[in-house]
Structures are given as C-alpha cells and as structure tokens.
Write a protein that holds these residues in place. Sequence first.
Motif: not given
Length: 755
Positions: A368-373
């Motif tokens: 999730l965080y790798a895809g968004e940030l």
Amino acid sequence: MRLTIEPLDLQRDLDLLHGWVTHPRSVFWMMQGASLADVRKEYGDILANPHHDAFLGRADGRPAFLVETYDPAHSVLAGRPELAAGDLGMHVLVAPPDGAPVAGFTPQVFAAVMEHCFADPSVRRVVVEPDAGNAAIRRKNVDAGFVELLEVPLPGKTAMLSACTREAYEAAAGLGAVAHLTPALMERAHRHLVAKAIAEYSHERLLAPVADPERPGWWTVTAGPSSYSFSARRHALEHWVVDPASIAPMPDAQVFVAELAPVLGIPDSLLPVYLEEIASTLAAAAWKLRHRRVPVTDLVDASYQEIEAAMTEGHPAFVANNGRIGFGLDDYTAFAPEAGATVRLHWVGARRDLSRLTLGEGLTEQSLYAGELAPLTRDRFAGRLRALGLDPADYLYLPVHPWQWTNKLAITFAPDVARRDLVHLGEGDDEHQAQQSIRTFFNRSRPERHYVKTALAIQNMGFLRGLSPAYMAATPAINDWVAATVEADAELRSCGFSVLRELAAIGYTGDAFHRTAGPSAHRKMIAALWRESPVPQLAEGERPMTMAALLHRDADGDALVTALIKESSLDADAWVRSYLRAYLRPLVHCLYAYDLAFMPHGENLVLVMADHAPVRAFMKDIGEEVAVMGELPLPAEVERIRGTFPEDVMALAIHTDVFDGVLRFVAAILDEDGVLPEEEFWALVRATIEEHAADHPELAAAAARYDLLRPDFLHSCLNRLQLRNTLQMVDITDQAQSLMFAGTLRNPAARQETR
C-alpha cells in the motif's frame, strides 16, 4: 443609496432622455440641438440594433443616469487592432442634478455601471472612447482602472480609447477575493436557488403551486406573508422546471426559506443552521458565475478532472447543497471542487497500537505505502520520526486533509500531538484535486494511484463529513465481496459493469473522545481510505466522466448531455439505450440476482465514454452505501451490509435512487432541449428492464417481487430529511429507518397496460 439599471423604455422615457442629452452639461454627448424626434430616432435605432443596448439607471427609484453598452466590433471602432475578444463598449451619462449635487454620486454611478458590465462573465474588458478633451471623465476612467491606450479619430471627435480589464476594475474597486459578491451575480444566485427550491419542494409536496387561470404555464406559491409568481413546466415524476428569470417579485432565498419554515418543518433551533447553508450555497453560486464559466462545448472533449471541476450545481435534489460550514473564503478557493485547485495532502504518523489499518485482498501494508508514496517520501517521513527519537516501526502513515490538520488535529487533538501519538510528517509530494464529494481526492501527479478519501469536519448537506474508524474497519472486506460478486457474474461482465474497490482503511482511536461513553462526531476526525482509480482500467479510446456531468447546464443554460449526444455518432435513441445498458441494466440485475443495492447517484458512478457515448460504468463509494436486502449468504465480516426492508421499500433502490434521483433530471433535460421526448425516454427505460427480464427467465420470481414496472411507487424525499435535522439527516448505520415519504409517485416506466 440603491442604484438599479433597467432596459430603456423609449415611449416612457423619451421626454426625460431628451432633456438629459440636450442639457448644456452634456456637451460631449454631441446632441445639443437635437429635437424630440431626433432623440426618438437615435435611441430607436440603438434599441433595434442587436449589438447596441440602452439602459435607464435609477437612484432609490428616481431616474438618474443613462447607460449604453455595445459590441466594439460592430461600432465605429470596428477593425481596430487594440480590440480583443471579450470587449464590451460602454457610455454613461449622469443626469443633470435637479437640486444640490450629491457628493460622491458620480463615482457611485460609475461603479454600478462597471458592475453591470462585468456581471456578464464573458466580458473580459470594458472599452470607452471619451472625447480627448474631456479631462474630468478621463480622470474618473483612470480612477476606475482604465488604461488609456491611444487617441483615435472618430466621427465628430478625437477620442481617447481606453480599456479596463476585469482584474483592474476589481483591484481599483477594492473587491479582491469577494469580487463575486456583487448585487448582479447574487441576484442570479438567488433566482437560481429559489427556482430550485420551488421545483424540489413542490416535487416533495411541501409546496403546492397554484396555476394562474389567465396565464397558461404560470403559477403562484405562497410563502408566509409573501406570494411569488413564476413560469414553469411540469414533467414526469412531478418534476418542475422553473424559469428563474420569471420569478416575481425578486426573490431572496434566505427570506423565502424563513417564510416557509413552518411549512417545511424546520425546527426553530435548526433554522439558523439551514439558513447558513443557504447563504453558503448562494456564495458558491456567485463564485461559480464569476470564476467558473465553462461552456459545454469546451467540456465535450475535456479531461476527467476538467469536467469534475466544471460542475456547478452540486446535488441535483438538495436545495442547500453547498453548505460547507467551517470553510473560510480562503479555504473555499483552496479546497472547493469547483475551484479546481491542486492540493497536497498532509500526512501524520499515527501510533500503531492506537490505530487500525485494514487491507483488502492482495494488499499488504508495505505494498500500500509503496504504491502511494515514493521511496524518498517514505524515507523523509521515517527521518522525521527518528529526529524526534521515535521508531518508525511504531507508526502507521495516515493522510489528512490540509484543513483538517490546521483546524482540528493541531487544535482539538493537541494533546495527542504533544504525546507523539500523532506526529505531523508534512505534505506529501503528489498534487491532488478535490472531487465533487469534497473530501475525496484524485491524484493529479500520478492518476494511476488511488483516490484518497479523508475525514473533513465541515457541516455539509445534512452531515458533518467525518469518517468513523470503527465503521470503516470492514470497508475493504465489503468491497472485496462486492467486487468478487460483480466480477463473477456473466451478465455484469457483458455490460462492462465493475466497481472501484476501497482497498484500505485507516483510523486513529487513541484520543480522549474514544474513551467516552457514547458515540460522537469527534470520533470521526482522524481516518482515511484508499479507493482504486479508474485510469488503469481504461482501454484505448475510452475516457472517464462523472455521471453527475449528465445533469450539468452551463451558465448560459446549455446542457452537456445534449452536447454529447450531438457530438456522438449515435442518434438520441441509441445514445440513451447505450447509457441505460451501462447504468440501469446492471443495477437491476444486481437487485434481482443478489438483492444487492447501491447508492448510484451522479457522483457515485463513473461513466466510461467512447465516441462521446457511455459504454460502461464503474460504481464507487461501496463501503458506506451498499446493502444486501435478502438472505444471500455473506462472510461474517461483511454481515454489516445486510438489512431487512419491506418489499415496496426494497424497490426504491431503483425507483428512488435511479428513476427519481437521476433519470427524472436527464429525461427532463432531453425533453426541454428537444433532443428526445420524455415519453420516449421512459419507454426506453421500460424496454431496458423488460429486455433484461426476457434474457433472464431464471430471475422471474425476483422481477415479480420487485415489480419495477408497477403503476406507482413510494415517494421517498431527500429535502424532508435535511429539513427535519440539518445536522444529521439520517443514521448511516440504519438509513432505511430514517426515510420520509410523501405518498406515491406515478411510475413513468410502468407497463403500458397499467399506465
């Protein structure tokens, strides 16, 4: 002093006009020796000229000045290279005083005339050409923001050609950020909103307009001590189209609502809140008239987000639909969807053991965080935590609305920030744009990334727009189940129908408000969710468009749906069939096959357009606005969406939410525009439902139980909900029990034998 401007009535005003233009003070008007007949001919020619207009100005009702406006391109200035598109020529003559001159009167008149000129948003500059020897008027022009361009020879004089841009006028007048709050624009806003109020309150049978026996198409409504007349047309489903310009006397939306409060059933204690939402809706309307004048011809091929920012109406049924109580003027221009501004979300670190992150199938916290940030952004956030002596592993990253951080988290949750249970990590790197739903953001920097829906503690349209961490915990599981159900269904696949999943939800619960006994809005202040973007799911030649756009009319009254049909290769009949196959047929199938109901209003549905016609659709906002109304087996974590309803209420998933909530507006627009008679539109609706039934005999029992083609259906009312409780119009955990009814509506799609 009240200054008004009205069209010149030559028969009424001729003697007055003759006295003004021949007066010695009016020497620069060049009509000193004119006879009454000369003046009659001069102004008769002006009034007959489609490019020239004349107006009478009044001061407190007394005739006081003359105004002329003209198109410079059709005047003695025609062909001059200094002219530009959006120019409007202007002359003004202040009447000779009949007593002692009033100090400051001429500047007041000049300001009123400039405001009159710029009331038309298409006007970019006002052009004047005073006699070069008229030093007094030239000084007044410069004071008003005019720039003197050059001397030009004109018949009878050498003129000083001068121009004033809209921006220069506003700066000279000191208008600045409130340039939209002018009498002319506010009058249009009042008229539009009162026309909508009459239409929607009458639709909900709160008002009962009385037909004028002597004027067909004219009606009267009584509001307390006042009476208003107007022209209107009625369509199927008791849908009214009221002409705003016809309403007399000139309406004031707040006065209109206040006078009607006893009839509308607004509690005395909540009337001020509703009036505040009315005022904010008026302010937003005036701002859009001033700043958001986008012709539908520019939207036919516009991008997804250009269309999203161009929508001006808000919810089509709610009267007070732009409340946004809590936003200041600077917040409005920064965050309102119609402003179209880009926004960088703020991020906070929320202590992991005081927060909850729930994830959909196939997603991990890391992915999730790798895809968004971006990696550098995640490193920056971790560095901020380490600089405070904190371990990044102890925190989850939570996006927040910039307004929410400044006005709520940094104040109401100051103890949590001080304890380092919440840590402000700064802005993200991506530019986002607010959607029509105001607290949801589309990623402009990386359109393939997820939407972000944030808590936003403003009061808008009957709700404080928070997000409950507890309620959202099941959102990813609900979305997974709905998406799997839709994807496994051959009928829905054939229609191209799919959902944009809410893949992840996060909320912080470590505050004092979560330790109190009862629920409160303060428990909904710090939460967010991520929803799939439609962009990666589009094929070549497809583009997304909010379905709300089909109800949009621009400032000139032109409808986008009409423009789309004309631009497409389909005739109106085929275009509507394609739309109904993309929108209505899948919803009917979900209801028959699974007792599954969505909340499919305009902003909850993304149409996929090809050749300017809808070919399929994405449903969104699943977690809060989906229900299973039968005994279909559900996973335990999804059980929350099951509800038990009477069968006539179950059918409202189509009758109210689709027929009354969306299609009555589309049908009326197409009928009003002469594109497709409404009888033919509703026949296509009926045919869509009948064709589905013929294709699915296995669902005949469900079709009979819902009976969507019955002669009439319950009339569920939206404004009645908001009027009853302007702070929380429904209990989101039990929405069906909050419904309010006003008898039944005749079903325009009913079987012909029952009509």
